[in-house]
Design a protein around this motif. Structure first.
Motif, PDB file in Angstrom:
ATOM      1  N   LEU A 107       0.823  -1.205   0.000  1.00 45.17           N
ATOM      2  CA  LEU A 107       0.000   0.000   0.000  1.00 45.17           C
ATOM      3  C   LEU A 107       0.862   1.262   0.000  1.00 45.17           C
ATOM      4  O   LEU A 107       0.539   2.242  -0.669  1.00 45.17           O
ATOM      5  N   THR A 108       1.947   1.239   0.751  1.00 47.26           N
ATOM      6  CA  THR A 108       2.829   2.403   0.793  1.00 47.26           C
ATOM      7  C   THR A 108       3.464   2.668  -0.568  1.00 47.26           C
ATOM      8  O   THR A 108       3.546   3.811  -1.022  1.00 47.26           O
ATOM      9  N   ALA A 109       3.902   1.590  -1.234  1.00 49.21           N
ATOM     10  CA  ALA A 109       4.490   1.746  -2.565  1.00 49.21           C
ATOM     11  C   ALA A 109       3.455   2.267  -3.557  1.00 49.21           C
ATOM     12  O   ALA A 109       3.747   3.138  -4.386  1.00 49.21           O
ATOM     13  N   ALA A 110       2.221   1.755  -3.480  1.00 47.11           N
ATOM     14  CA  ALA A 110       1.166   2.220  -4.379  1.00 47.11           C
ATOM     15  C   ALA A 110       0.815   3.679  -4.109  1.00 47.11           C
ATOM     16  O   ALA A 110       0.569   4.455  -5.036  1.00 47.11           O
ATOM     17  N   ALA A 111       0.820   4.052  -2.826  1.00 38.30           N
ATOM     18  CA  ALA A 111       0.537   5.451  -2.480  1.00 38.30           C
ATOM     19  C   ALA A 111       1.601   6.376  -3.048  1.00 38.30           C
ATOM     20  O   ALA A 111       1.291   7.454  -3.585  1.00 38.30           O
ATOM     21  N   ASP A 112       2.873   5.970  -2.971  1.00 38.75           N
ATOM     22  CA  ASP A 112       3.951   6.784  -3.534  1.00 38.75           C
ATOM     23  C   ASP A 112       3.789   6.938  -5.046  1.00 38.75           C
ATOM     24  O   ASP A 112       3.994   8.025  -5.605  1.00 38.75           O
ATOM     25  N   THR A 113       3.429   5.844  -5.716  1.00 44.49           N
ATOM     26  CA  THR A 113       3.209   5.894  -7.164  1.00 44.49           C
ATOM     27  C   THR A 113       2.073   6.841  -7.503  1.00 44.49           C
ATOM     28  O   THR A 113       2.178   7.660  -8.429  1.00 44.49           O
ATOM     29  N   LEU A 114       0.995   6.743  -6.750  1.00 42.52           N
ATOM     30  CA  LEU A 114      -0.175   7.584  -7.020  1.00 42.52           C
ATOM     31  C   LEU A 114       0.120   9.054  -6.764  1.00 42.52           C
ATOM     32  O   LEU A 114      -0.256   9.927  -7.560  1.00 42.52           O
ATOM     33  N   LEU A 115       0.824   9.350  -5.678  1.00 42.49           N
ATOM     34  CA  LEU A 115       1.120  10.737  -5.338  1.00 42.49           C
ATOM     35  C   LEU A 115       2.082  11.366  -6.349  1.00 42.49           C
ATOM     36  O   LEU A 115       2.015  12.567  -6.613  1.00 42.49           O
ATOM     37  N   ALA A 116       2.990  10.561  -6.896  1.00 46.43           N
ATOM     38  CA  ALA A 116       3.887  11.091  -7.916  1.00 46.43           C
ATOM     39  C   ALA A 116       3.118  11.448  -9.183  1.00 46.43           C
ATOM     40  O   ALA A 116       3.459  12.407  -9.880  1.00 46.43           O
ATOM     41  N   ARG A 117       2.072  10.691  -9.463  1.00 45.47           N
ATOM     42  CA  ARG A 117       1.277  10.919 -10.670  1.00 45.47           C
ATOM     43  C   ARG A 117       0.223  12.001 -10.451  1.00 45.47           C
ATOM     44  O   ARG A 117      -0.073  12.788 -11.341  1.00 45.47           O
ATOM     45  N   TYR A 118      -0.357  12.011  -9.240  1.00 48.45           N
ATOM     46  CA  TYR A 118      -1.428  12.965  -8.930  1.00 48.45           C
ATOM     47  C   TYR A 118      -1.092  13.664  -7.619  1.00 48.45           C
ATOM     48  O   TYR A 118      -1.571  13.286  -6.545  1.00 48.45           O
ATOM     49  N   PRO A 119      -0.269  14.694  -7.655  1.00 49.30           N
ATOM     50  CA  PRO A 119       0.162  15.341  -6.404  1.00 49.30           C
ATOM     51  C   PRO A 119      -0.965  16.039  -5.654  1.00 49.30           C
ATOM     52  O   PRO A 119      -0.796  16.402  -4.496  1.00 49.30           O
ATOM     53  N   GLY A 120      -2.119  16.207  -6.299  1.00 52.69           N
ATOM     54  CA  GLY A 120      -3.233  16.870  -5.625  1.00 52.69           C
ATOM     55  C   GLY A 120      -4.027  15.970  -4.707  1.00 52.69           C
ATOM     56  O   GLY A 120      -4.952  16.437  -4.041  1.00 52.69           O
TER      57      GLY A 120
END
Length: 292
Positions: A107-120
Motif C-alpha cells: 500500500l505504501t508503494a502504491a501510495a507513492d506511485t499515485l502521489l507522484a502521478r497525482y500530487p493533488g
C-alpha cells in the motif's frame, strides 16, 4: 475504419439485442440506430444481425465481430479515461488499511506511485489489527483495505488476487511436529489453534481456522488474540498453534517459533476490498497502482 458512433451502435445493440433499448442508451432515435447498423453491414458486406418482428440476434459474423471489437473498445475507453483524469488531476483523500505487514509495504508503494502521478491527492495508510476484520471498511473509516480473502460482505467489493502465499502453520519451536518438513491438515487434529478476537465473519474464520480436519477430527481451540503480535507471543510461549503464510517467516522471525508448510492446504490469497459506495476515480487509480 469505423466511426465512433458506428462502433458504439453496433456494440450496444449486440448487448441489448433490442433497438429501442439501444436507442435509449445512446440517446438517439431508433431510426438512427437502424440506419447506422445498416451502413455498417453494407461496409462489412454481410448481415451482422438477424431481425424479426419479435427478436434481434447476432449472426455468426456479427458475434465474431463483437468478440473482436469489445476488448479493443474497452481499452480505448480506459485510455481516454486515464488521459482525461491525468489532465484534470485527481484530488481528495483515500484512506487505506492493511493487516499483514507485507500489505503495508504494498500500500505504501502504491501510495507513492499515485502521489507522484497525482500530487493533488492524499493517501493515508494505517494498520488494521487482527480483531478488526472488515469493520473499518463497513463503518466508513477506511475506503480500501488489503485483506486475506475470502470477502463476501454485501456492502464490499473484492478486487483481484494480488498476492498468493504458501500456507504455513506456526508451531512452538519445541513442538514434536516442528521438525517436520511439512504437515497435512489432518495433523491439526487436537492442536489448540489460536483464534482472532473481534467480529471477523464466520465464513472467514472457518476458511482460515478450520474446526475439523479433512478426516473429520476436531481441531482444538486455544487462546484468542487481538493482534498478530499477540499470536506470536502465544505460539512462542507454547500456548497454541496458528495458521499463517510463508511471507510471515521473513516478516516475523522468532527464535521460539517454527514455520512449517501445510502441503495439502490451499494457498493464502490476498487482495484489496473496498466499500462499494466509496468507488471513485481516485480509488480505481489506487487499485490499479497496487496491481496485479
Amino acid at each position: 475504419m469505423l466511426e465512433r458512433y458506428e462502433l458504439e451502435a453496433f456494440l450496444t445493440l449486440a448487448e441489448e439485442l433490442h433497438f429501442g433499448r439501444t436507442a435509449e442508451r445512446l440517446g438517439v432515435s431508433t431510426g438512427r440506430v437502424s440506419q447506422t447498423v445498416k451502413k455498417l453491414e453494407r461496409r462489412v458486406g454481410t448481415p451482422l444481425f438477424v431481425r424479426t418482428s419479435r427478436s434481434v440476434r447476432l449472426t455468426p459474423v456479427g458475434q465474431r465481430l463483437y468478440e473482436d471489437l469489445l476488448p479493443a473498445y474497452r481499452q480505448l475507453r480506459e485510455a481516454v479515461t486515464r488521459a482525461t483524469e491525468a489532465g484534470r488531476g485527481l484530488h481528495g483523500t483515500l484512506r487505506t488499511g492493511f493487516g499483514p505487514a507485507w500489505g503495508g509495504d504494498l500500500l505504501t508503494a502504491a501510495a507513492d506511485t499515485l502521489l507522484a502521478r497525482y500530487p493533488g491527492c492524499e493517501v493515508t495508510v494505517r494498520e488494521v489489527p487482527l480483531d478488526g476484520g472488515f469493520g473499518l471498511l463497513a463503518d466508513g473509516t477506511l475506503d480500501v483495505q488489503f485483506v486475506a480473502f475470502p470477502v463476501r460482505e454485501p456492502e464490499l467489493t473484492a478486487g483481484p488476487v494480488v498476492v498468493t502465499a504458501e500456507r504455513m502453520m506456526l508451531l512452538p519451536a519445541n513442538h514434536p511436529l516442528a521438525t517436520r518438513p511439512s504437515l497435512s491438515l489432518d495433523d491439526l487434529a487436537g492442536l489448540p489453534m489460536i483464534l482472532p478476537e473481534g467480529a471477523n465473519p464466520r465464513y472467514w474464520i472457518d476458511h482460515h481456522y478450520p474446526r475439523r480436519t479433512p478426516s473429520g477430527a476436531a481441531v482444538g481451540r486455544g487462546p484468542t488474540a487481538a493482534t498478530w503480535q499477540e499470536v506470536l507471543a502465544h505460539v512462542s510461549a507454547g500456548r497454541g498453534v496458528a495458521p499463517g503464510a510463508a511471507l510471515g517467516a521473513s516478516y516475523h522471525p522468532r527464535p521460539g517459533i517454527a514455520y512449517v508448510p501445510v502441503h495439502d492446504a490451499p494457498p493464502v490469497e490476498y487482495g484489496l476490498a473496498w466499500r462499494t459506495a466509496s468507488d471513485s476515480a481516485l480509488l480505481r487509480a489506487f487499485v490499479e497502482a497496487v496491481g496485479p
